[in-house]
Design an enzyme around this catalytic site. Structure first.
Site, PDB file in Angstrom:
ATOM      1  N   GLU A 182       0.843  -1.087   0.063  1.00 23.84           N
ATOM      2  CA  GLU A 182      -0.088  -0.175   0.028  1.00 23.84           C
ATOM      3  C   GLU A 182       0.675   1.258   0.145  1.00 23.84           C
ATOM      4  OE1 GLU A 182      -3.999  -0.192   1.831  1.00 23.84           O
ATOM      5  OE2 GLU A 182      -3.285   1.415   3.180  1.00 23.84           O
ATOM      6  N   GLU A 235       1.945   1.610  -3.319  1.00 26.95           N
ATOM      7  CA  GLU A 235       0.891   2.147  -4.138  1.00 26.95           C
ATOM      8  C   GLU A 235       0.579   3.511  -3.838  1.00 26.95           C
ATOM      9  OE1 GLU A 235      -2.769   0.488  -2.842  1.00 26.95           O
ATOM     10  OE2 GLU A 235      -3.712   0.701  -4.969  1.00 26.95           O
ATOM     11  N   CYS A 282      -8.276  -2.144   4.248  1.00 28.90           N
ATOM     12  CA  CYS A 282      -8.019  -3.440   4.893  1.00 28.90           C
ATOM     13  C   CYS A 282      -9.326  -3.537   5.656  1.00 28.90           C
ATOM     14  CB  CYS A 282      -7.153  -2.808   6.250  1.00 28.90           C
ATOM     15  SG  CYS A 282      -5.613  -2.332   5.726  1.00 28.90           S
ATOM     16  N   SER A 325      -7.533   1.288  -2.011  1.00 30.25           N
ATOM     17  CA  SER A 325      -6.286   0.597  -2.381  1.00 30.25           C
ATOM     18  C   SER A 325      -6.690  -0.557  -3.141  1.00 30.25           C
ATOM     19  CB  SER A 325      -5.671   0.500  -1.194  1.00 30.25           C
ATOM     20  OG  SER A 325      -4.641  -0.436  -1.618  1.00 30.25           O
ATOM     21  N   LYS A 365     -15.155  -9.615   8.211  1.00 32.88           N
ATOM     22  CA  LYS A 365     -14.136 -10.465   7.795  1.00 32.88           C
ATOM     23  C   LYS A 365     -14.631 -11.916   7.351  1.00 32.88           C
ATOM     24  CE  LYS A 365     -10.462  -7.858   8.575  1.00 32.88           C
ATOM     25  NZ  LYS A 365      -9.822  -7.311   7.172  1.00 32.88           N
ATOM     26  N   GLU A 382     -16.009 -11.036   3.844  1.00 31.31           N
ATOM     27  CA  GLU A 382     -14.940 -10.956   3.286  1.00 31.31           C
ATOM     28  C   GLU A 382     -14.175 -12.117   2.928  1.00 31.31           C
ATOM     29  OE1 GLU A 382     -10.815  -7.953   3.450  1.00 31.31           O
ATOM     30  OE2 GLU A 382     -11.201  -9.513   4.990  1.00 31.31           O
ATOM     31  N   GLU A 409     -13.619 -12.723  -5.107  1.00 30.91           N
ATOM     32  CA  GLU A 409     -12.437 -11.740  -5.746  1.00 30.91           C
ATOM     33  C   GLU A 409     -11.265 -12.112  -4.691  1.00 30.91           C
ATOM     34  OE1 GLU A 409     -16.025 -10.146  -5.962  1.00 30.91           O
ATOM     35  OE2 GLU A 409     -15.063  -9.589  -4.081  1.00 30.91           O
ATOM     36  N   CYS A 411     -10.448  -1.702  15.046  1.00 31.03           N
ATOM     37  CA  CYS A 411     -10.791  -2.991  15.087  1.00 31.03           C
ATOM     38  C   CYS A 411     -10.861  -3.327  16.560  1.00 31.03           C
ATOM     39  CB  CYS A 411      -9.631  -3.984  14.513  1.00 31.03           C
ATOM     40  SG  CYS A 411      -9.285  -3.317  12.788  1.00 31.03           S
TER      41      CYS A 411
END
Lengths: 166, 579, 625
Positions: free
Chosen positions: B279, B282, B299, B319, B358, B361, B366, B504
């Site tokens: 990142e 990036e 994230c 990102s 999560k 996710e 993907e 988190c």
């Protein structure tokens, strides 16, 4: 459930015209505070109920979560999410009507039409609803079919009245 | 205008600041008024009527009653006790009282109140309202039969997070908490953050449990089961075993995971360091090219889905980096598998996360490679605690152990990913040093720490380039920031977003803290303190200085943002409906 | 924009029209002018009064007497039972149950030849050979019409007629000659209390809002009449809409507000249409707008439609509804006068309350306070309904007895049945019995008896009414209308209803009676808003005054009134049955058998107690036992 049907050009034009009316109503109320309920009234006026697709338009335009619109609309009994039959029967369940036998009239309607309260007949001719006081207590017990008021009802009068609409 | 107000509670005279509620005033006097629907800052609806007190002839809910000069309040009269009891009894009469097998048993606020009020029978019985159970979401399970309609979840989802996936619908006895048109949660705009679970006083909202899936994997001899744990888990897991809030239990946690039978116990911190490398690179390249700025962190899966629903035209700003545990999963199934000579198809990656999003996710298409998900199962901190208890492990008395190599090693920069501002701080540590070629003297970017909703900071790089950074936590704040940018009022190069307030550490998978405790203890602050202590305890505190990361690039990936890195460590997003 | 002097000019011009609508006996003068007033309220409109108006106009034209007759569609006359109602001035002849086919004769006999049309003259106005004018009848004699003033006298759709009857004079007086505090003092001294249910002093309410130092304040008119069996607000809106507009503007001036909202029931289409029309007219005349009557006072009114939620009668719920939310109440304090609509100071008055305001300003606080009792001033409109001869709207001075209203004005119980109970206050009120008939009607007396004034529904019950069933009916209503927010109301009313269901089904136990009472008390104590706090009243009052009836349901498993289906059965009286077979043919469960011309028999096991046989039998041979 939502089968893709081929629509005639008239049907499409009609759908567009209705949506245009909704857009117009939204434009009219957008700038005022508390626009949601006036807009819902307009949508129900235009469609006879609140179609989900149209509420999505309302949600976008008024920048409200759809869950909130559903929450508001489902709170108020005046709003409906399902289309109604050709003739909506409202049996007044105000106290004056109840004391004078509205329940028996409602029961008889239910028996004759073979639908429960809130139900719509199979042929889509009638929707039977019990409603809040219509304020025509002098004519108790009262029901309305469409715009027409039928007063001083007795259960025996029910079949004849229904026949007028068949 | 008076700024202090004199009131009398149960005969005790007291002075309180203007605006204080009677409930708060009573608690300051150590007079305990039970409450259920009240959740400070989230829900002030005075609907459950459990906190009623007697003021003059009336019973009034104390949670929303502002103290007024001369007010005389009684909190413990027959009338008060009976009214409270009746309200709780009525709630119980419409509640699925399968308490013994409820996930909230022991931590249920309704159970506590019911016990406190000495309720031994439920006098009024009758029909129960909605019994619907919604298993559709991979993250969250809703059980309407346990819902007491307190509205705390609605406050969390709507007011706090501005997600508005659920709301009150219908009315009277038919009232339900519902998505739009009662659709399954999976089909709603829910971002799976799980803040509704954290707000729920009963067992109506829980995570979609995957404990048995993990047990099955562990039982399966042909599977090589790798576990990784996110940084926020180690500062909260102890609470499930009665340890004080803010206790770090890293070593015990690793030991417990080994005892549970995982083949390798890795640290998601490794993935976090890797994320910073990717990142950070990036960010530098976007600043150089001037394209797709600001760069927004990816994230947090709650934030990502929030963007997909609400700002689908801004997805290019996210990102492309996968989140740390997904990166780590991908590395386990490629780099590590190759190194160990294991067929990646036989590897099961389990992530222990402070987060319910999560789970969703982990199931995203993907985030797979050659039809293998990078991560197979995601468990919350709570589920891990449940497994440890189920296995009969005496957690508190475990001796500390350390993570396995090579994926078990992370930097201090990775640890702070668990708190708001952590990702930004970690990235800035690395970006500054990489671009300047010099070592930082002070590595703490305290401007991005703390619990302000939106934090801003400008870093000037040695080449004169400025990185305007914004750090937001809580999706309500994120929406505000996005809208300010849309209006052109704000501009940044780099934005860190965490969906949950505090980051988190207060994720939807963390130990649930009841309303009363959360009023006494600032949970976010305590857990964050532990996170920063853990950072300070590390010898390596910058991601690019993690020797195992350097090795990974040398042995396998080449350079950050290389072709292989893109294939394995980056992803893309999908536009989703606003509804 | 009109100025005060313009209003005077309109008055001068229109006054003559109103003078024609007074009872002066036989028409005199060269023109022999008559005014024909046709009720255009919802009740009479339902029985086709519009067609009657059309027929009248046509016949008048046919006879060429349009210069000698005016036909006016007015608001409600009150005696809805006898609708459609037509009144002819100057004689004051009251025609009832008029049908379109009566019109040619009515026009020819009465309007053309001056001889009242006997056939439809209201029976009660015939005494000996004389025909009384309607004001002399029992129904009207004891009434004092303040809130209902103008209803039945003017055409509500013509603003000039309202102005001619001293309309907007009070607004002019307030704006030109009175300070805000003077207006508030007048209201306070008049003793007017809210007619919507709570009975709070209107002037005091205004004063609280007036004292708030905020730039934006609101005036709300609650016209979401929800009490089943009360329709006075609708009648006022239909018959005299400008009185509400004028009062809202006065209230706006008094509290310092420039914006009003009227929250109107969507189920009242005629009221909505007339009110909107009246608003347009008032705006056109500059009686609303940025410079009212040229005084610089700014006041506007917007209409918001209710959407079928009784709980929106609760002030805070109503405001949330206007704000576009679910109509769920929030706790008070803060009171709306301090923190109301969108957080701004707001007063909420109901229609009937407002309808008194202009009269009080014009006639003075002392005048108003001279009517009524010590603590309940003025008059109250009641909607008489149920088992009473004259159902309709009556306006009586506070302090009148229940007996006077029910037996003198209401004409007693029809069909020779016995009076059993009177329910006041709608779902929030209670049932009173024969022993209370001589109690006076005022806020405090009714409350002390376990009922309340409420919005003014007055339902009369006779021996055929089951009191347990009545309690069940009201709880069914409140359970449906509970917003669902607070626990005692949401779940408590449901549990009350379930217990009442049990009792009416014959499954009740003595234990249930005690539980009913206890739970009722708790719901009253702990509910968030007035809906919940009063919902158990019908249960408590019926248990208090009709405990025996509960006992007979519970212990004897009998419903003496013959209402509770589970506790009755149908039988055929063999002596009365002619064996026509109609009941057997109509029976949906084939429970009736027999031979033609022989008495039929009902199989009580197969019978589903739908009552169809009872309804259809022409010989009254089916009996309830």
């Amino acid at each position: 459930m939502e089968q893709q049907q081929t629509c005639s050009s008239e049907e499409i034009a009609e759908a567009d015209a209705k949506l245009a009316k909704v857009q117009l109503a939204i434009e009219q109320f957008k700038m005022i505070k508390g626009a949601l309920i006036p807009v819902l009234h307009e949508v129900q006026d235009i469609y006879g109920y609140l179609p989900e697709q149209v509420l999505k338009v309302v949600a976008t335009e008024l920048n409200l979560p759809l869950s909130e619109i559903y929450g508001v609309a489902s709170f108020y009994h005046f709003f409906s999410f399902t289309p109604k039959g050709e003739n909506v029967i409202h049996v007044c369940m105000g106290t004056a009507c109840y004391i004078k036998g509205a329940q028996a009239v409602l029961d008889r309607l239910s028996t004759e039409l073979k639908v429960p309260v809130q139900g719509t007949t199979e042929d889509n001719k009638f929707t039977l609803e019990a409603t809040r006081c219509l304020g025509a207590c002098g004519l108790a017990p009262v029901m309305t079919i469409g715009e027409k008021v039928h007063g001083r009802l007795i259960p025996n009068a029910v079949p004849k009245i229904l026949n007028e609409y068949k | 205008m008076l700024n202090t107000i004199n009131i009398m509670i149960d005969g005790i005279e007291t002075k309180v600041a203007k605006g204080t509620t009677v409930l708060e005033a009573a608690r300051d006097l150590d007079i305990h008024i039970p409450s259920l629907c009240y959740l400070k800052g989230v829900n002030h609806s005075s609907s459950c009527r459990v906190c009623v007190v007697e003021v003059g002839p009336r019973l009034i809910a104390s949670c929303t009653l502002k103290a007024e000069e001369g007010m005389k309040i009684q909190t413990n009269t027959k009338k008060v006790r009976e009214a409270r009891k009746t309200s709780v009894e009525l709630l119980l009469s419409d509640h699925d009282r399968e308490c013994l097998s409820c996930s909230r048993s022991g931590g249920c606020e309704l159970q506590t109140v019911s016990n406190d009020l000495n309720i031994r029978t439920v006098t009024y019985v009758g029909e129960k309202s909605s019994q619907e159970k919604d298993y559709t979401s991979p993250s969250i399970f809703r059980d309407a039969s346990k819902c007491i309609l307190c509205g705390r979840c609605v406050g969390a989802c709507g007011t706090m997070q501005t997600v508005g996936a659920i709301n009150f619908a219908k009315r009277g006895f038919d009232t339900v908490i519902s998505t739009a048109f009662g659709r399954p949660l999976e089909e709603s705009t829910c971002v799976n953050c799980g803040q509704c679970i954290m707000a729920c006083p009963v067992g109506a909202l829980t995570e979609h449990e995957n404990i048995n899936d993990v047990w099955n994997a562990l039982e399966n001899a042909s599977k090589y089961v790798v576990v990784q744990t996110a940084p926020a888990v180690r500062v909260a897991l102890g609470e499930e075993f009665g340890l004080p809030v803010g206790t770090r239990v890293t070593g015990k946690m690793v030991a417990a995971l080994r005892k549970l039978g995982f083949d390798k116990v890795f640290d998601t911190n490794f993935g976090a360091d890797l994320t910073i490398m990717e990142e950070g690179t990036e960010l530098i390249s976007r600043i150089t090219s001037g394209q797709n700025l600001p760069l927004m962190t990816s994230c947090c899966p709650g934030w990502v889905k929030f963007m997909e629903h609400n700002f689908p035209d801004r997805l290019d700003n996210l990102s492309t980096c996968k989140s740390p545990h997904e990166m780590e999963g991908a590395m386990v199934k490629s780099y590590f598998a190759k190194k160990m000579g294991i067929d990646p198809k036989n590897i099961v990656v389990v992530s222990i996360m402070p987060c319910t999003a999560k789970k969703f996710e982990g199931s995203r298409e993907e985030l797979s490679n050659e039809s293998m998900q990078d991560v197979d199962w995601v468990l919350t901190t709570r589920e891990l605690a449940a497994m440890i208890k189920e296995a009969g492990i005496d957690f508190v008395n475990l001796k500390g152990e350390t993570f396995d190599s090579p994926i078990g090693e992370g930097s201090g920069a990775a640890v702070i990913f668990g708190a708001t501002g952590g990702v930004a701080e970690a990235a800035l540590r690395t970006v500054f040093e990489i671009t300047s070629g010099k070592d930082l003297e002070t590595i703490e970017y305290t401007a991005v720490r703390g619990m302000d909703g939106i934090k801003e900071n400008v870093i000037e790089l040695p080449n004169g380039q400025k990185i305007r950074t914004a750090v937001v936590h809580g999706l309500g704040n994120a929406r505000k920031l996005m809208e300010a940018m849309e209006r052109g009022e704000k501009a940044y190069e780099f934005i860190e977003v965490m969906a949950c307030v505090g980051g988190c550490i207060t994720g939807g998978g963390q130990p649930i803290v009841d309303a009363r405790t959360s009023e006494r203890i600032d949970i976010k602050a305590e857990r964050a303190k532990a996170i920063y202590t853990e950072d300070e305890a590390q010898t390596v505190r910058k991601s690019h200085k993690n020797p195992y990361i350097t090795a990974l690039y040398e042995e396998f990936l080449g350079t950050p943002n290389s072709h292989l890195a893109h294939e394995l460590l980056h992803t893309h997003y999908v536009k989703r409906s606003k509804f | 924009m009109k100025l005060l002097t313009d209003l005077d000019a309109i008055r001068a011009l229109t006054q003559g029209r109103l003078d024609n609508r007074k009872i002066t006996g036989e028409p005199t003068g060269s023109i022999q002018f008559r005014s024909v007033m046709v009720c255009g309220g919802t009740g009479c409109t339902s029985s086709d009064s519009n067609k009657i108006i059309a027929a009248l106009e046509k016949e008048v034209l046919n006879h060429g007497i349009q210069d000698k007759v005016e036909v006016v569609r007015t608001g409600c006359f009150g005696l809805c039972e006898l609708g459609p109602v037509v009144i002819v001035y100057p004689e004051g002849i009251f025609y009832s149950c008029v049908e379109v086919k009566d019109i040619p004769n009515l026009v020819e006999q009465h309007l053309l030849n001056g001889k009242p049309y006997e056939k439809k003259i209201y029976e009660k106005t015939k005494q000996g050979g004389e025909i009384l004018n309607f004001e002399e009848t029992d129904f009207y004699k004891k009434q004092v019409r303040i809130a209902l003033h103008n209803c039945g006298v003017i055409d509500p759709e013509v603003i000039d007629e309202y102005i001619a009857s001293d309309g907007y004079k009070a607004l002019g007086k307030v704006l030109m000659t009175m300070s805000r505090q003077e207006v508030i003092d007048t209201m306070k001294q008049s003793g007017l209390r809210g007619r919507g249910g709570g009975g709070f002093n209107t002037g005091l309410k205004w004063e609280f809002a007036s004292k708030q130092e905020k730039d934006q304040k609101y005036v709300i008119c609650n016209a979401d009449e929800g009490d089943p069996g009360a329709f006075m607000d609708r009648s006022i809106l239909e018959g005299n809409p400008h009185s509400v507009i004028e009062a809202m503007a006065i209230a706006g001036y008094a509290i310092g507000s420039n914006q009003g909202f009227i929250y109107l029931r969507a189920e009242y289409p005629i009221a909505v249409q007339r009110f909107v029309k009246a608003l347009d007219q008032a705006r056109e005349y500059g009686l609303l707008g940025d410079n009212v009557l040229g005084t610089g006072f700014k006041f506007n009114i917007d209409v918001r439609l209710g959407a079928g939620a009784f709980v929106c009668g609760e002030e805070t719920a109503l405001m949330h509804s206007i704000e576009g939310h679910r109509g769920m109440p929030t706790p008070k304090p803060p009171f709306p006068a301090v923190e109301g609509l969108w957080g701004q100071p707001t007063i909420i008055n109901n229609v009937e309350t407002l309808a008194n305001v202009a009269q009080i300003i014009l006639n003075g606080a002392q005048w108003y306070a001279s009517i009524g009792t010590e603590k309940s001033k003025g008059t109250k409109v009641f909607a008489l309904g149920g088992k009473v001869v004259n159902t309709g709207l009556v306006e009586v001075p506070m302090g009148i007895t229940l007996r006077e209203v029910i037996f003198e004005i209401g004409g007693g119980i029809p069909d020779g049945k016995k009076f059993k109970a009177v329910q006041t206050g709608g779902p929030s009120g209670g049932c009173l019995t024969e022993e209370h008939l001589d109690c006076t009607i005022d806020f405090d007396t009714l409350t002390s008896l376990g009922s309340m004034m409420g919005s003014g529904g007055m339902i009369i019950m006779d021996e055929d009414t089951c009191m347990v069933d009545v309690a069940r009916f009201y709880l069914d209503f409140t359970k449906d209308e509970s917003c669902g927010k607070c626990t005692p109301c949401r779940i408590g009313t449901k549990r009350l209803l379930e217990m009442l269901d049990k009792i009416t089904e014959g499954k009740g136990t003595i234990d249930d009676l005690e539980k009913l009472e206890n739970l009722s008390f708790q719901i009253k104590n702990a509910s968030l808003c007035a809906l919940g706090q009063t919902a158990p009243n019908p249960v408590l009052s019926t248990i208090k005054y009709f405990r025996q009836e509960y006992m007979s349901h519970i212990v004897d498993k009998k419903c003496k009134a013959g209402v509770c289906k589970s506790l009755i059965s149908y039988e055929i009286d063999a002596d009365l049955c002619r064996g026509c077979s109609l009941c057997a043919r109509k029976c949906p469960s084939d429970a009736i058998t027999g031979e033609l011309k022989e008495p039929y028999v009902i199989d009580t096991v197969a019978c589903i107690k739908c009552g169809v046989c009872f309804d259809v039998c022409k010989f009254k041979a089916v009996v309830i036992v």
